[in-house]
Design an enzyme around this catalytic site. Structure first.
Site, PDB file in Angstrom:
ATOM      1  N   ARG A  68      -8.206  11.772  -4.755  1.00 42.89           N
ATOM      2  CA  ARG A  68      -9.209  10.872  -4.522  1.00 42.89           C
ATOM      3  C   ARG A  68     -10.246  11.612  -4.218  1.00 42.89           C
ATOM      4  NH1 ARG A  68     -12.005   7.838  -3.602  1.00 42.89           N
ATOM      5  NH2 ARG A  68     -12.337   6.226  -1.629  1.00 42.89           N
ATOM      6  N   ARG A  74       1.046  -1.212  -0.109  1.00 40.59           N
ATOM      7  CA  ARG A  74       0.119   0.124   0.130  1.00 40.59           C
ATOM      8  C   ARG A  74       0.770   1.095  -0.045  1.00 40.59           C
ATOM      9  NH1 ARG A  74      -3.509  -1.573   4.908  1.00 40.59           N
ATOM     10  NH2 ARG A  74      -4.776  -3.372   3.847  1.00 40.59           N
ATOM     11  N   ARG A  87      -3.135   6.338   1.463  1.00 39.00           N
ATOM     12  CA  ARG A  87      -4.068   7.377   1.731  1.00 39.00           C
ATOM     13  C   ARG A  87      -2.981   8.094   2.781  1.00 39.00           C
ATOM     14  NH1 ARG A  87      -9.212   4.690   4.376  1.00 39.00           N
ATOM     15  NH2 ARG A  87      -8.030   3.417   4.908  1.00 39.00           N
ATOM     16  N   TYR A  89     -14.465 -12.703   0.049  1.00 40.31           N
ATOM     17  CA  TYR A  89     -15.093 -11.304   0.027  1.00 40.31           C
ATOM     18  C   TYR A  89     -16.455 -11.670  -0.727  1.00 40.31           C
ATOM     19  CZ  TYR A  89     -11.728  -8.238   1.625  1.00 40.31           C
ATOM     20  OH  TYR A  89     -10.316  -7.121   2.704  1.00 40.31           O
ATOM     21  N   ASP A 106      -6.873  -3.284  -7.680  1.00 43.77           N
ATOM     22  CA  ASP A 106      -7.202  -3.406  -6.329  1.00 43.77           C
ATOM     23  C   ASP A 106      -7.684  -5.582  -6.207  1.00 43.77           C
ATOM     24  OD1 ASP A 106      -9.994  -4.504  -4.171  1.00 43.77           O
ATOM     25  OD2 ASP A 106      -8.714  -2.691  -3.416  1.00 43.77           O
TER      26      ASP A 106
END
Length: 369
Positions: free
Chosen positions: A44, A31, A35, A158, A82
């Site tokens: 974003r 990652r 963020r 998921y 992703d």
């Protein structure tokens, strides 16, 4: 045949992944385009998460952000995407708000019939391939480019849970209540992962990582039954497919978080990722020679929360980590890729990330005797 790309000037990652001794440990961070970076948050503000994934230009920009910020410190780029683009390619709707949410998850084995029997990976995931090619060209040989996929069990989880889950109750119930249907679903997911990963190398990926983030939710028996066979299929069939297409047979990494290292190593990947709960000295004893007598490269494994502990703690813990990996290889910097034990988290100060990278450069190097 492979495309023509700029010559790679930093192959430290690829040498370590092949089990070689290196002058210092190559380092990248799961990652790393995320963020915690203000430039990512700025992007974003005007673009939805999967919009970025589906735009080769935006995905390239995000991938390049940490490479530019930490020039000379990162030894790899990892394509911004992703793991859940695979269920999307299978016709499932996934919304990121802020975490992943499936609008219509699988509830019973009959729901598998909603999924297409054949998926045109080039059509459904071609935007990832375009992003890889554009990023590889944009990198201009600075560092290798990593492609990735989720592992079949983690993706199945998921698809059934409909998002993140603390207990995995729905998905694990499938394994016990509908074992044959579970295997059929896992086979379908595996088929797509194989094609997807081969396509990523064709598009420019120079190393591939498979994320089995939920491997630790399975007992050793269940991991051996519902995860390991499909992870092995991916490793074997990706290598075979690359060779058949005259593409580079790139190194493969498996990050099976929480799984037994010896079971993970038996899947046949060149590198296994370690979380921070494992001591590399113990793992090396368990894994060395398990496949064809070769040394399996280890990746990891600093606790991501150390990056909140201040400079003194970061330096101390990086030194400790480096010593452990050196000890695991008889005092050498060999067959080790430095990383965190999981992804970097959003609240990390980018300057503390930089200090972490600098410490790895400093302390992973073994002075020549």
């Amino acid at each position: 045949m492979a495309q023509a790309f700029p010559t790679l000037t930093n192959d430290l990652l690829l040498r370590a992944a092949r089990g070689e001794q290196t002058e210092r440990a190559p380092v990248w961070v799961m990652r790393q385009a995320g963020r915690y970076l203000p430039e990512f948050r700025k992007t974003r503000e005007t673009h939805e998460f999967f919009e970025i994934c589906r735009s080769p230009t935006l995905a390239t920009e995000i991938t390049m952000q940490p490479i530019r910020r930490y020039a000379g410190l990162l030894d790899a780029a990892i394509i911004f995407s992703d793991i859940l683009v695979v269920p999307q390619a299978m016709g499932m709707e996934v919304i990121m708000n802020p975490g992943p949410h499936f609008t219509d998850p699988l509830n019973t084995p009959e729901d598998i019939e909603r999924l297409p029997r054949e998926v045109d990976v080039e059509k459904e995931l071609g935007y990832v391939f375009e992003a890889l090619t554009l990023t590889r060209k944009t990198l201009a040989g600075q560092v290798p480019l990593i492609g990735f996929s989720g592992a079949p069990w983690t993706l199945m989880m998921y698809m059934i849970e409909g998002g993140g889950s603390q207990t995995r109750q729905k998905s694990k119930t499938w394994l016990f209540k509908y074992p044959e249907a579970s295997k059929q679903l896992l086979e379908r997911i595996t088929d797509i992962c194989v094609q997807y990963l081969i396509g990523q190398v064709n598009a420019g990926a120079q190393l591939l990582q498979v994320f089995d983030s939920n491997a630790g939710d399975l007992s050793p028996y269940d991991f051996s039954t519902f995860a390991l066979p499909y992870l092995k299929r991916i490793a074997d069939e990706v290598r075979e497919g690359l060779g058949a297409r005259q593409l580079p047979v790139v190194p493969l990494t498996l990050f099976a978080k929480g799984a037994s290292p010896s079971l993970a190593a038996s899947a046949g990947y060149d590198t296994i990722g370690l979380d921070w709960t494992l001591d590399p000295r113990d793992v090396a004893k368990l894994t060395d020679g398990i496949i064809d007598g070769r040394t399996i490269t280890l990746q990891g494994n600093l606790d991501p929360v150390v990056l909140y502990g201040g400079r003194e703690a970061i330096e101390r813990e990086v030194k400790r980590m480096c010593k452990a990996f050196h000890d695991a290889r008889g005092g050498a910097c060999k067959a080790w890729i430095a990383n965190l034990g999981h992804g970097i988290t959003p609240g990390v100060d980018p300057e503390d990330m930089k200090f972490f990278l600098e410490c790895v450069h400093k302390y992973s190097a073994v002075p020549s005797s």
